[in-house]
Design a protein around this motif. Structure first.
Motif, PDB file in Angstrom:
ATOM      1  N   PRO A 187       5.467  -0.877   5.751  1.00 11.54           N
ATOM      2  CA  PRO A 187       4.613  -1.963   6.240  1.00 11.54           C
ATOM      3  C   PRO A 187       4.751  -3.222   5.381  1.00 11.54           C
ATOM      4  N   PHE A 188       4.554  -4.361   6.009  1.00 19.46           N
ATOM      5  CA  PHE A 188       4.576  -5.621   5.255  1.00 19.46           C
ATOM      6  C   PHE A 188       3.415  -5.620   4.269  1.00 19.46           C
ATOM      7  N   VAL A 189       3.655  -6.235   3.096  1.00 19.12           N
ATOM      8  CA  VAL A 189       2.584  -6.356   2.091  1.00 19.12           C
ATOM      9  C   VAL A 189       2.144  -7.816   2.075  1.00 19.12           C
ATOM     10  N   TYR A 190       0.855  -8.044   2.264  1.00 19.00           N
ATOM     11  CA  TYR A 190       0.350  -9.425   2.291  1.00 19.00           C
ATOM     12  C   TYR A 190       0.354 -10.021   0.879  1.00 19.00           C
ATOM     13  N   ARG A 203       5.424  -8.006  -6.069  1.00 19.38           N
ATOM     14  CA  ARG A 203       4.450  -7.080  -5.478  1.00 19.38           C
ATOM     15  C   ARG A 203       4.687  -6.926  -3.974  1.00 19.38           C
ATOM     16  N   MET A 204       4.966  -8.051  -3.289  1.00 21.10           N
ATOM     17  CA  MET A 204       5.224  -7.956  -1.841  1.00 21.10           C
ATOM     18  C   MET A 204       6.463  -7.111  -1.563  1.00 21.10           C
ATOM     19  N   MET A 205       7.396  -7.116  -2.524  1.00 20.92           N
ATOM     20  CA  MET A 205       8.619  -6.321  -2.370  1.00 20.92           C
ATOM     21  C   MET A 205       8.356  -4.838  -2.645  1.00 20.92           C
ATOM     22  N   PHE A 206       7.618  -4.562  -3.728  1.00 22.96           N
ATOM     23  CA  PHE A 206       7.621  -3.184  -4.233  1.00 22.96           C
ATOM     24  C   PHE A 206       6.309  -2.418  -4.093  1.00 22.96           C
ATOM     25  N   ALA A 207       5.207  -3.076  -3.739  1.00 24.23           N
ATOM     26  CA  ALA A 207       3.964  -2.320  -3.522  1.00 24.23           C
ATOM     27  C   ALA A 207       4.034  -1.670  -2.147  1.00 24.23           C
ATOM     28  N   ASN A 208       3.251  -0.624  -1.954  1.00 30.26           N
ATOM     29  CA  ASN A 208       3.075  -0.084  -0.597  1.00 30.26           C
ATOM     30  C   ASN A 208       1.654   0.433  -0.497  1.00 30.26           C
ATOM     31  N   PRO A 209       1.185   0.739   0.699  1.00 32.51           N
ATOM     32  CA  PRO A 209      -0.231   1.115   0.841  1.00 32.51           C
ATOM     33  C   PRO A 209      -0.610   2.331  -0.009  1.00 32.51           C
ATOM     34  N   CYS A 210       0.369   3.128  -0.417  1.00 29.63           N
ATOM     35  CA  CYS A 210       0.052   4.333  -1.199  1.00 29.63           C
ATOM     36  C   CYS A 210       0.123   4.071  -2.696  1.00 29.63           C
ATOM     37  N   GLU A 211       0.768   2.982  -3.075  1.00 26.38           N
ATOM     38  CA  GLU A 211       0.984   2.760  -4.510  1.00 26.38           C
ATOM     39  C   GLU A 211       1.018   1.272  -4.839  1.00 26.38           C
ATOM     40  N   GLU A 212       0.151   0.875  -5.759  1.00 23.21           N
ATOM     41  CA  GLU A 212       0.109  -0.538  -6.183  1.00 23.21           C
ATOM     42  C   GLU A 212       1.308  -0.808  -7.110  1.00 23.21           C
ATOM     43  N   TYR A 213       1.781  -2.043  -7.109  1.00 22.73           N
ATOM     44  CA  TYR A 213       2.899  -2.409  -7.997  1.00 22.73           C
ATOM     45  C   TYR A 213       2.340  -2.857  -9.338  1.00 22.73           C
ATOM     46  N   LYS A 214       2.852  -2.295 -10.423  1.00 24.64           N
ATOM     47  CA  LYS A 214       2.387  -2.717 -11.758  1.00 24.64           C
ATOM     48  C   LYS A 214       3.265  -3.870 -12.217  1.00 24.64           C
TER      49      LYS A 214
END
Ligand code: CMC
Length: 435
Positions: A187-190, A203-214
């Protein structure tokens, strides 16, 4: 422009000659103003590839190819890369001066609050094949922005031009990240407004709904530096394309889409992707042991093989961006514990061998920015086919600054080159049975 110096053109057959004004810039070679050449002599100049042609007057970026110097609005790239961040650099390119703290804060706010794209864009993306090259998706989606933001397309309105510039700078990372997410089926990350420009992109590249990007500050700073180094580069192929498209009065989103298309080619922005593929292939074939064979192939004109990430139309000495990129390469690989990265080692050996080889020395071929940028991007987790999109993201500000400068020029004319015609002279269409 002072025009005291004149250039005189004479013809060996005794045809009447002509005199042309010579102008000096603040630095760089003088130019001969040949705008009246055709009117005075009935002849054109012939310069395919623009080897000796200044196509415009500009005050944005200056390159001294012999010294290996790159200046944005007079500031050396080496200083900007260590003292400024990407959005300050954008402000500089657009406005001509570095921002004060207050100006920077207002600019950052404007960009930050325009990072979201129209929600309908998400449905527009669904029309692309998942396996499309991200540059194809970027060309299409940037061009489509004119369909979504048609409230600000009056190019003669200063405010419209400014808001379009901000929208392009702000939304480009969102579109690039969307192109990536779409290709991997996530899914797209806002965007998030509490993050800086580069951190938000990561973050928009590497976060996903299951895991936040650090957010990792070293990696974010590396990406920011990649963006600074690619932000502008004088009248290169894509910038000249943007100017040419814009000279007809086309809207900025359409013009930037034309720039994205031009950047895609392997002789231009596509070189970073091509360079990493080249290094991977060399590594697979035996790495350092095969460098000799590879260099021999590069030197063989019939092989069609080039040393990607080497050579430049303007730099005939080291590309200053390549030095900074190699430094960033060290920083990123150290941060990630990848000091022994075989590809980086291979790249350094290849560079050393080439720089000692007569073929490269006599042709003044040095590493350009793309020789190391692929290794950095790979370490950041950016997939190879997205490299040129990152370049496009970074270069958007340079394109828009040049476009804006051109539109503001009272002498601006539609770009319309002429040609040396070598085709058939006038002839008659024969009935089909007689051809
Ligand atoms: N590998 C092998 N030979 C080369 C290379 C190379 N990378 N680059 C130039 N040459 C040779 C070329 O064959 C020619 O040799 P000769 O005089 O014997 O015919 C000579 O060097 C002059 O080259 P050119 O092609 O006339 O130079 P150009 O100014 O037209 O091209 C270039 C510049 C960047 C397109 C070219 O150097 C190239 O294709 N490099 C590889 C692609 C690359 O790394 N591009 C990224 C440029 S930097 C990022 C950007 O700003 O877009």
């Amino acid at each position: 422009m002072s025009n005291e110096l004149k250039a005189t053109l004479t013809f060996s057959d005794g045809s009447p000659g002509a005199e042309f004004p010579v102008y000096s810039g603040t630095i760089g070679p003088d130019v001969i103003d040949i705008r009246k050449l055709y009117a005075q002599t009935g002849k054109f100049t012939f310069d395919p590839g623009f080897m000796s042609t200044a196509a415009c007057e500009s005050a944005i970026t200056y390159i001294d190819g012999d010294k290996g110097e790159l200046l944005y609005r007079g500031y050396p790239i080496e200083e900007l890369a260590v003292s400024c961040d990407y959005l300050e650099t954008c402000y500089l390119l657009l406005h001509g001066e570095l921002p004060s703290a207050d100006q920077k804060s207002r600019f950052v706010t404007s960009v930050t609050y325009h990072t979201m794209v129209h929600e309908q864009m998400t449905r527009f993306f669904q029309g692309f094949r998942r396996d499309a090259h991200p540059m194809a998706v970027l060309c299409g989606s940037v061009g489509a922005m004119s369909a979504f933001y048609h409230d600000s397309l009056d190019i003669y309105n200063l405010e419209h031009r400014y808001i379009s510039a901000i929208r392009l700078i702000a939304k480009m990372p969102t579109l690039v990240a969307m192109a990536y997410k779409y290709s991997i089926g996530q899914p797209f990350v806002y965007p998030r407004n509490d993050l800086g420009y580069s951190a938000n992109f990561m973050r928009m590249m590497f976060a996903n709904p299951c895991e936040e990007y650090k957010v990792n500050d070293v990696l974010v700073r590396a990406l920011d530096r990649i963006l600074i180094l690619h932000a502008d580069h004088e009248q290169n192929a894509s910038t000249s394309t943007v100017r040419l498209a814009g000279s007809s009065g086309a809207n900025p989103f359409a013009c930037i889409a034309a720039g994205v298309a031009t950047l895609w080619g392997p002789a231009h922005g596509g070189a970073n992707e091509a360079c990493l593929l080249m290094l991977n292939e060399l590594q697979a074939q035996g790495g350092a042991d095969k460098i000799g064979d590879f260099i021999a192939k590069v030197k063989d004109k019939h092989s069609g093989v080039k040393l990607m990430g080497f050579g430049h139309r303007v730099y005939k000495n080291f590309d200053p961006r390549a030095k900074l990129m190699r430094e960033t390469c060290y920083e990123v690989l150290n941060e990630l514990g990848l000091q022994d990265d075989p590809l980086f080692k291979l790249a350094m050996t290849l560079e050393k061998v080439a720089l000692e080889d007569d073929y490269f020395v006599t042709r003044k071929l040095y590493p350009n920015v793309d020789f190391y940028s692929g290794i950095v991007q790979k370490a950041l987790g950016i997939p190879t086919d997205l490299f040129t999109c990152i370049f496009a993201l970074a270069r958007t500000v340079g394109w828009i600054a040049n476009w804006n400068e051109m539109i503001s020029d009272p002498d601006q004319k539609i770009g319309r080159p002429r040609q040396l015609f070598k085709g058939n002279v006038r002839r008659q269409v024969l009935p089909i049975g007689q051809r």
